[in-house]
Design a protein around this motif. Structure first.
Motif, PDB file in Angstrom:
ATOM      1  N   GLY B  39      -3.778   4.237  -1.163  1.00 16.30           N
ATOM      2  CA  GLY B  39      -2.851   4.244  -0.139  1.00 16.30           C
ATOM      3  C   GLY B  39      -3.037   2.725   0.586  1.00 16.30           C
ATOM      4  N   MET B  40      -4.007   2.366   0.562  1.00 15.62           N
ATOM      5  CA  MET B  40      -4.376   1.098   1.374  1.00 15.62           C
ATOM      6  C   MET B  40      -3.748  -0.107   0.378  1.00 15.62           C
ATOM      7  N   LEU B  41      -3.731  -0.092  -0.835  1.00  9.69           N
ATOM      8  CA  LEU B  41      -3.503  -1.197  -1.588  1.00  9.69           C
ATOM      9  C   LEU B  41      -2.152  -2.017  -1.242  1.00  9.69           C
ATOM     10  N   PRO B  42      -1.135  -1.214  -1.018  1.00  6.76           N
ATOM     11  CA  PRO B  42       0.043  -1.651  -0.638  1.00  6.76           C
ATOM     12  C   PRO B  42       0.164  -2.937   0.633  1.00  6.76           C
ATOM     13  N   ARG B  43      -1.017  -2.698   1.538  1.00  4.76           N
ATOM     14  CA  ARG B  43      -0.978  -3.537   2.438  1.00  4.76           C
ATOM     15  C   ARG B  43      -1.432  -5.117   1.924  1.00  4.76           C
ATOM     16  N   LEU B 292       3.995   1.209   1.324  1.00  7.91           N
ATOM     17  CA  LEU B 292       3.735   2.308   0.588  1.00  7.91           C
ATOM     18  C   LEU B 292       4.737   2.935  -0.167  1.00  7.91           C
ATOM     19  N   TYR B 293       5.718   3.277   0.731  1.00 13.69           N
ATOM     20  CA  TYR B 293       7.071   4.024   0.247  1.00 13.69           C
ATOM     21  C   TYR B 293       7.587   3.025  -1.065  1.00 13.69           C
ATOM     22  N   THR B 294       7.558   1.745  -0.964  1.00 13.26           N
ATOM     23  CA  THR B 294       8.129   0.916  -2.006  1.00 13.26           C
ATOM     24  C   THR B 294       7.398   1.206  -3.379  1.00 13.26           C
ATOM     25  N   VAL B 295       5.889   1.186  -3.338  1.00 13.11           N
ATOM     26  CA  VAL B 295       4.918   1.296  -4.151  1.00 13.11           C
ATOM     27  C   VAL B 295       5.141   2.814  -4.908  1.00 13.11           C
ATOM     28  N   ALA B 296       5.225   3.784  -4.097  1.00 12.31           N
ATOM     29  CA  ALA B 296       5.328   5.119  -4.519  1.00 12.31           C
ATOM     30  C   ALA B 296       6.831   5.337  -5.240  1.00 12.31           C
ATOM     31  N   ILE B 373       0.341  -6.111  -6.566  1.00 13.99           N
ATOM     32  CA  ILE B 373      -0.670  -5.644  -6.745  1.00 13.99           C
ATOM     33  C   ILE B 373      -0.844  -5.815  -8.168  1.00 13.99           C
ATOM     34  N   SER B 374      -2.276  -6.402  -8.628  1.00 18.39           N
ATOM     35  CA  SER B 374      -2.212  -6.643  -9.835  1.00 18.39           C
ATOM     36  C   SER B 374      -3.189  -5.309 -10.636  1.00 18.39           C
ATOM     37  N   ILE B 375      -3.412  -5.180 -11.955  1.00 21.48           N
ATOM     38  CA  ILE B 375      -4.168  -4.159 -12.417  1.00 21.48           C
ATOM     39  C   ILE B 375      -5.465  -4.134 -11.860  1.00 21.48           C
ATOM     40  N   GLY B 376      -6.033  -5.451 -11.856  1.00 20.72           N
ATOM     41  CA  GLY B 376      -7.564  -5.527 -11.383  1.00 20.72           C
ATOM     42  C   GLY B 376      -7.719  -4.895 -10.071  1.00 20.72           C
TER      43      GLY B 376
END
Lengths: 571, 658
Positions: B39-43, B292-296, B373-376
């Protein structure tokens, strides 16, 4: 062919006159030079311009090959003559092409050439072609500034029947073998002014006079198709071929975009508008210097000329009349040498893009089959829309890193009369497949062949590894009885007896390593082995047995040590 | 934690004891950490700014010169006359393309759909028209595709933009790659037929005619869908078949250029886009919630791996492709000219390409434009989410070998006589095969059942399809309930360990190919199988029933339903959010039905492996856990463990007799 051979007659007369003229010096064989430009509208409104500069020299090719026999080169380019002599070349063909000739719309090409560079040569019977070929390639790349030195043994071929000598045959025994032939093509070679300028240097008048005046690189390369050619052949000087000389033909084919005007149904061009240069003179060294315009190339579209031609004539080609207007530059410029030629302008009316031409009888197209990095295939379609059976030669040349499987070759419609296959050897030789096919009338034949992609060593990839690798254009060779769609000026030219069609070259991607990855991979693998593998290996292979109880726990030991230390400190 | 010495010293025995005792809370804690991490990743603090990695693209360097907005509206007017007359439209398009001066070809295709979602006919047929602009300076070795579908959804303005750009492109001589202008009908099947013929891959079920004209290797595809004369923002859709994404560079080219032309772009259905679209306006939501919404939303569209937009079938062939959808007609909408100019710039950038797009990322999520957000970054949370499976599997392994917590604690006190013996691992092959084989067979049954149903009833509707599958599921669920067997504890533990590790491997493998699918599986699969217990181990009957209930609630069919409900209420653009649970359920069921039909059809046509994977991989993985939860473990072992001094051989010998 029931063509009116007006220009042939003219040419013969000129050659006759030229040959009977007393020579300026003894020992120097006769040379004659002619230049011609043939302009016509193509079916989609584009304008094709075909230049043909040809020099005939009555020195025998075998004499020619020995530099001692020839002291005076006259108007024949010495740089080329020396190369030809040094490498014992009997016949040499080099084309440098930008773009693909669209046979479906434009008809058959006057000087067929595949995209990129193509070089093929026949060596003299006494020559060691294996030894001479690399030298010739290097010399030609130096002569024309092309990147031909990329040609190596893995990209040279010896087609059995597709590329027979175009010119006079010097000895009978060479006609059955291709040991003296070398063929190579580089589909990726780009053509530019650096090739064009050295090429113009081979012209007797260069760009100073005659048709060469029209050459301006910017306009010649700002076009839809551009093909330079250099053809050196032994040449029959009389009908019975009793006397043999040599002939150098320098050709240039340019296709310009449709010269649209503000009125979309009218196309209009002039030499000035196409080439951005005026034509002011004829080459004084040429016995013939002509501009020919075909005035009814597109059916239903009439073309009008702004200037009265020196000569008009009609050629009947396959039941269709083609009107041609000839402008003789000598006669136009003779009277008023200082005055430039009035700009020739041609306009056509009632033209539209969607007038689709009748398509040529023979068409070839090839495409790639399959996606992914393992299997792939070549699929070729050959259409014969003639009402009679046509026999063609099909030549496919595939680099060694595509592992061709001959058993997957399937041919539908056409009958395979004979087959010649040379398998590849890794890094040394490419695959070559030559088929003699009989195409039934009004049919489309399909050929397909499967391959697997090999993994190249990572140093073998080119700097732009992700671009992919090219497969040479497939070559269809046939002998035409009639040529209704020919673009050439002279339908009776002997070159045209043999028609070559080149398919599109194919761009195929090979599996590529991630070149930036090795460092990351090494680091990663070392870490994984150090941390994870050791523990997991231990855990999985060790037989576990009750161990003697450890004396102390690590934690208590550490605690005690700290306690001791603190005690010491407090002490 | 040093695994190797886990059981050798007393210290490590203590650790193992701790692991076995606290594995569940620990696992859940790690799982929650994983969720929070994700959940934090999109920040912005946790991801990177996106940039153009391929220098050859030279994005935005050339002056965009297209200004002919008149021709867009002229074409749009002419196109509007056709309405639903697809054949008339195709004839007109052929004429228009050839007037422009392109080589025009067409392809006929027909297909029989194995399943249909509504009252439509099962057999589809249509014609695709395409015009090829030949690049003068190249030999047709490479090409770009500009596609615009025509059909169910009106794409009048998309076609108008395409035609006027075609006319403009034709007048230019800088093209180094051929451009194919492709108009397909019949939705994704038309595109599928075309690209399969182009690639020479025949697909069963689609009867595609030959392609009369071709060009070279396709380097990139831009698919355009616009249904209004003005647009507010450009929605860029990237998800391809089986969750394959185009290279990030291609996405960046489009977002960057549309930005330069003053058209906001949103990756897929970015929150900015949704907000400007006016459907949702929740100003109270913070910026990071939008991300977060966008990534979801991206994940929700990537996870099924179904062809949801016209560009998707191309990605299956490793051709980078995106769909640009012009959305909105509000007061702030911009004329189409701006988008057309952005497309002009994009094509010129792609024209510059010397190699295939390969520099930038292929696995990424974009929380907002300009960031990715990259795969790493997104792989570690998956590790945390899968930690419960790992811990439980390890504990079961220890338990299977007779490790007992009490004994470990005793020996920790220093008494060496209390040393417990761990017997070497014995694999209860019967038990494992008895679990794996029926589960796999049940999966294969699910795969076959729709075909059997199709023999009786064609075309399959969503109801019939669901009923056939439900029948198979219920059969598989009830059989273990009624044939519940009693197994020795050691055997049960080893089988449980096997099933957990299998599930772990499966989820990791899926993550390698389709991360979003793996994440949506991780939401429902691991925890129930970790928490479920057979009777007589740590819980008795009530615990077992509760565990079973939890497992059932998280079974794949129900999970799919939850995901569909979630998608429908939160992410889908066509439905306003509703708080009524009934409406939510009805909507979810509708989405699930349509999705089922799409998944089943795409399996045939697009080689989308969602349906087979759910049937043969996900369902058996769950079913294995279910079978284990239905078993009863022998009491004997428990009594022994209570004593703390049982002979380990007893269960092993029992196992051999089993």
């Amino acid at each position: 062919m029931a063509a009116r051979r007006w220009d042939w007659v003219q040419l013969l007369t000129a050659v006759f006159l030229h040959l009977t003229l007393p020579c300026m010096c003894q020992g120097r064989a006769e040379q004659s030079y002619s230049e011609a430009l043939f302009m016509k509208f193509l079916a989609d409104g584009r304008v094709s311009a075909t230049f043909d500069f040809s020099t005939v020299w009555s020195v025998h090719p075998l004499l020619f090959s020995n530099p001692g026999n020839v002291q005076h080169y006259g108007i024949f380019p010495k740089s080329l003559a020396e190369v030809v002599a040094h490498y014992h070349v009997q016949e040499l063909h080099l084309t440098l092409t930008q773009g693909q000739w669209r046979t479906r719309v434009w008809g058959y090409p006057a000087h067929p050439a595949p995209p990129g560079a193509e070089l093929w040569a026949w060596f003299l019977p006494e020559a060691d072609s294996e030894k001479e070929w690399p030298g010739l390639v290097d010399a030609m790349s130096g002569l024309l500034g092309a990147h031909l030195n990329a040609i190596d043994s893995a990209s040279s071929f010896q087609p059995l029947v597709s590329f027979r000598p175009n010119g006079a045959i010097l000895s009978k025994d060479m006609s059955n073998s291709s040991a003296l032939l070398r063929y190579a093509a580089l589909p990726r070679e780009t053509v530019c002014t650096e090739n064009f300028t050295p090429w113009t240097k081979l012209l007797p008048c260069g760009t100073a006079a005659g048709l060469g005046e029209l050459f301006e690189a910017e306009s010649l390369y700002d076009c839809d198709y551009h093909s330079l050619g250099l053809h050196f052949t032994p040449h029959c000087l009389d009908d019975g071929c009793g006397q043999v000389g040599v002939r150098l033909s320098l050709t240039l084919t340019v296709v310009f975009p449709p010269p649209v005007t503000s009125n979309p149904s009218i196309l209009e061009w002039s030499l000035k508008s196409l080439f951005h240069r005026p034509l002011t003179s004829a080459c004084p060294l040429a016995f013939s210097s002509t501009v020919t315009v075909e005035t009814n190339s597109i059916d239903g579209v009439q073309v009008s000329l702004s200037q009265t031609p020196s000569l008009t004539g009609t050629v009947e080609v396959a039941g269709r009349r083609r009107d041609r207007a000839v402008f003789d530059l000598h006669s136009l410029t003779n009277s008023t040498t200082s005055k430039p030629l009035p700009p020739l302008s041609v306009s056509s009316s009632s033209w539209a893009y969607h007038i689709m031409p009748e398509q040529p009888e023979l068409l070839v197209s090839r495409h790639l089959v399959g996606s992914g990095h393992d299997w792939g295939g070549l699929a070729t379609e050959i259409t014969n829309s003639a009402p009679h059976t046509v026999e063609v030669l099909y030549l496919e040349m595939v680099p060694w890193f595509f592992r061709l499987y001959l058993h997957t070759l399937s041919v539908s419609q056409a009958t395979v009369l004979s087959q010649h296959y040379v398998p590849a050897k890794d890094r040394r030789r490419a695959h070559m497949l030559e088929l003699r096919l009989s195409l039934p009338p009004l049919s489309t034949s399909y050929l397909s062949l499967q391959f697997r992609r090999a993994h190249l060593k990572w140093t073998e990839h080119k700097p732009d590894a992700h671009h992919g690798f090219y497969i040479n254009s497939a070559v269809i060779t046939t002998v035409l009885s009639e040529c209704p769609n020919c673009t050439s000026l002279a339908a009776q030219d002997q070159d045209l007896a043999v028609l070559r069609l080149y398919s599109e070259p194919l761009l195929v991607s090979l599996p590529t390593p991630d070149f930036s990855m090795p460092y990351n991979v090494i680091c990663f693998v070392c870490t994984v082995i150090a941390i994870a593998f050791g523990s997991v290996f231990n855990l999985t292979t060790r037989t576990l047995q009750p161990a003697a109880a450890a004396k102390e726990k690590l934690l208590t030991r550490i605690l005690r040590r700290i306690g001791v230390l603190s005690k010491q400190k407090s002490d | 934690m040093k695994l190797a010495s886990l059981l050798e010293s007393k210290r490590s025995k203590k650790l193992a004891g701790f692991l076995i005792k606290r594995r569940k809370p620990l696992g859940i804690l790690l799982y929650l950490c994983g969720l929070v991490y994700l959940g934090m990743l999109p920040r912005d603090e946790f991801n990177r700014r996106s940039f153009v990695d391929e220098n050859a693209l030279m994005v935005g360097l050339v002056r965009r010169e297209f200004r002919d907005s008149q021709s867009i509206s002229d074409y749009a007017e002419e196109l509007a006359d056709f309405g639903v007359d697809q054949e008339g439209l195709m004839v007109w398009l052929e004429a228009s393309f050839s007037r422009i001066g392109l080589e025009v070809y067409s392809q006929n295709y027909s297909a029989v759909l194995p399943a249909v979602a509504g009252p439509q006919a099962a057999s589809v047929s249509g014609r695709s028209v395409y015009g090829v602009l030949r690049a003068g300076r190249a030999s047709s070795a490479e090409s770009l595709v500009f596609s615009a579908p025509s059909g169910e959804a009106a794409n009048t303005h998309g076609l108008a933009v395409m035609l006027s750009l075609a006319k403009y492109f034709k007048s230019k001589n800088y093209w180094a790659k051929d451009i194919i202008f492709l108009v397909t009908t019949g939705g994704e099947i038309g595109v599928q037929a075309w690209i399969n013929s182009y690639m020479g891959n025949a697909v069963k079920g689609i009867n595609a005619g030959p392609l009369p004209g071709r060009s070279g290797a396709i380097q990139a595809v831009i698919n355009l869908e616009i249904d209004s004369p003005k647009i507010e923002y450009a929605r860029i859709m990237i998800e391809g078949v089986n969750g394959i994404l185009p290279n990030l560079d291609l996405v960046h080219v489009l977002t960057h250029l549309s930005e330069m032309e003053g058209i906001p772009s949103a990756l897929h259905m970015g929150w900015e886009g949704v907000r400007s679209h006016g459907r949702y306006s929740k100003p109270d939501l913070s910026d990071s919630a939008h991300k977060l919404y966008t990534v979801a939303s991206l994940m929700a569209h990537q996870a099924p791996g179904l062809p949801l937009a016209g560009h998707a079938p191309f990605l299956r062939h490793r051709i980078d492709s995106v769909t640009v959808r012009g959305v909105g007609s509000g007061p702030t909408a911009k004329p189409l000219l701006n988008l057309a100019r952005a497309l002009e710039g994009s094509f010129r950038s792609l024209n510059n390409l010397l190699e295939r797009l390969h520099h930038s990322e292929f696995f990424y999520y974009a929380p907002s434009r300009g960031r990715f957000i990259s795969i790493g970054l997104f792989m570690p949370p998956l590790g945390l989410l899968l930690a419960p499976l790992m811990l439980e599997g390890l504990s079961q392994w220890l338990l299977a070998r007779g490790f007992r917590v009490a004994a470990a604690e005793c020996s920790g006190s220093g008494d060496s006589s209390q040393q417990q013996l761990l017997h070497p691992p014995t694999f209860p092959f019967h038990s494992i095969l008895g679990m794996v084989l029926p589960s796999l067979m049940s999966g294969v049954l699910l795969l076959i059942l729709p075909r059997l149903a199709a023999m009786l009833l064609t075309p399959l509707g969503p109801g019939v399809l669901a009923a056939a599958l439900a029948w198979g599921c219920l059969l598989s669920i009830f059989l273990p309930l009624f044939s519940s067997s009693t197994v020795p504890a050691s055997s049960w533990h080893m089988t449980k360990c096997f099933s957990l590790i299998l599930q772990l491997l499966l989820l990791v493998t899926v993550a390698m190919m389709n991360y979003a699918l793996s994440i949506s599986l991780v939401l429902f699969l691991p925890l129930p199988s970790v928490l479920s217990q057979p009777s007589t181990i740590n819980g008795g009957r009530l615990g077992r029933v509760l565990g079973q209930l939890f497992l059932l609630l998280c079974s794949p069919p129900l999970s799919i339903l939850y995901l569909c409900c979630l998608y429908n209420t939160l992410l889908a653009s066509n439905i306003s959010p509703s708080s009524d649970i009934r409406a939510v359920l009805v909507g979810g069921v509708g989405v699930a039905g349509r999705g089922l039909v799409l998944a089943y059809n795409s399996w045939y046509f697009a080689e989308a492996w969602l349906f087979p994977v759910v049937c043969v991989v996900v369902w058996p993985a769950w079913l294995m856990g279910w079978k284990l939860a239905c078993q009863t473990v022998q009491e004997k072992r428990r009594e022994e463990s209570g004593r703390g001094g049982g002979k380990p051989d007893s269960s092993a010998s029992h196992l051999h007799s089993d």
